[in-house]
Enzyme design. Sequence first.
Site: not given
Length: 254
Positions: A9, A11, A98, A100, A171, A177, A216, A237
């Site tokens: 991903n 992003k 996701h 986010e 996730e 992150g 991560s 990510g």
Amino acid sequence: MRKQIVAGNWKMNMTKEEGQALISEVVNMAKDEVKANTILVLCTPAPHLGYAKRMFQSQANVFLGAQDCHEKASGAYTGEISAPILKSFEVDYVILGHSERREYFKESDELLKAKTDQALANNLIPIFCCGESLSQRQAGSGFIEFVCGQITNSLFHLSAEQFAKVVIAYEPIWAIGTGLTASSEQAQEMHAALRKHIASKYGELANEISILYGGSAKPSNAPELFACPDVDGGLIGGASLKSRDFIDIAKALK
Ligand code: 13P
């Protein structure tokens, strides 16, 4: 055996030049180093989708993914991208839900139900994300039920035939992150719970559904995570922006 998938991903990263360089590195390394039955998915920002597919057409196990789609097929929704548009650019997968997007764009379980329907109606494979927040995890109980509830609310209306096409990505939000990774015990516990929950509705089909871990993940922790019996790959990510790391993660698959 369930499909083993490592999806990157990107992003909101990578200019055109950077994206082209990354894809060509990944494709070249994948040819020599990644098992033929390992599925790699590159989920790029939308502008890259136009050219990306041409760069790995000859590589049978590399697929193209988007990071979202709209819940409607077309219309006056400036800035949005529909599932039919993605399909017309030969996109194979689409990340949905996701954390986010749930957080910054207020995406609800109900909205994600509609997005999933759009994706499936257009032959896109949803990579459906779920996961709990740090405060939910720290509360010590209820977080498994919460994550299973996300699946119930957005996916349990699907027929078995439709559900069979979905990929799940667990996730934990606290691991995204942050450099904090779920331990292999924590990942396995949630993945097994998700599979059991899916079995409660779809029976044996649960054993065919790929459940990816995200948060991560990196070359150093991927072997331990992927060794878990219910972890079928990863949604990556930061480490997907470095070809060496992404390929090394893919090489850690069972
Ligand atoms: P990181 O691997 O950067 O933690 O991101 C995980 C993720 O959100 C993938 O969708």
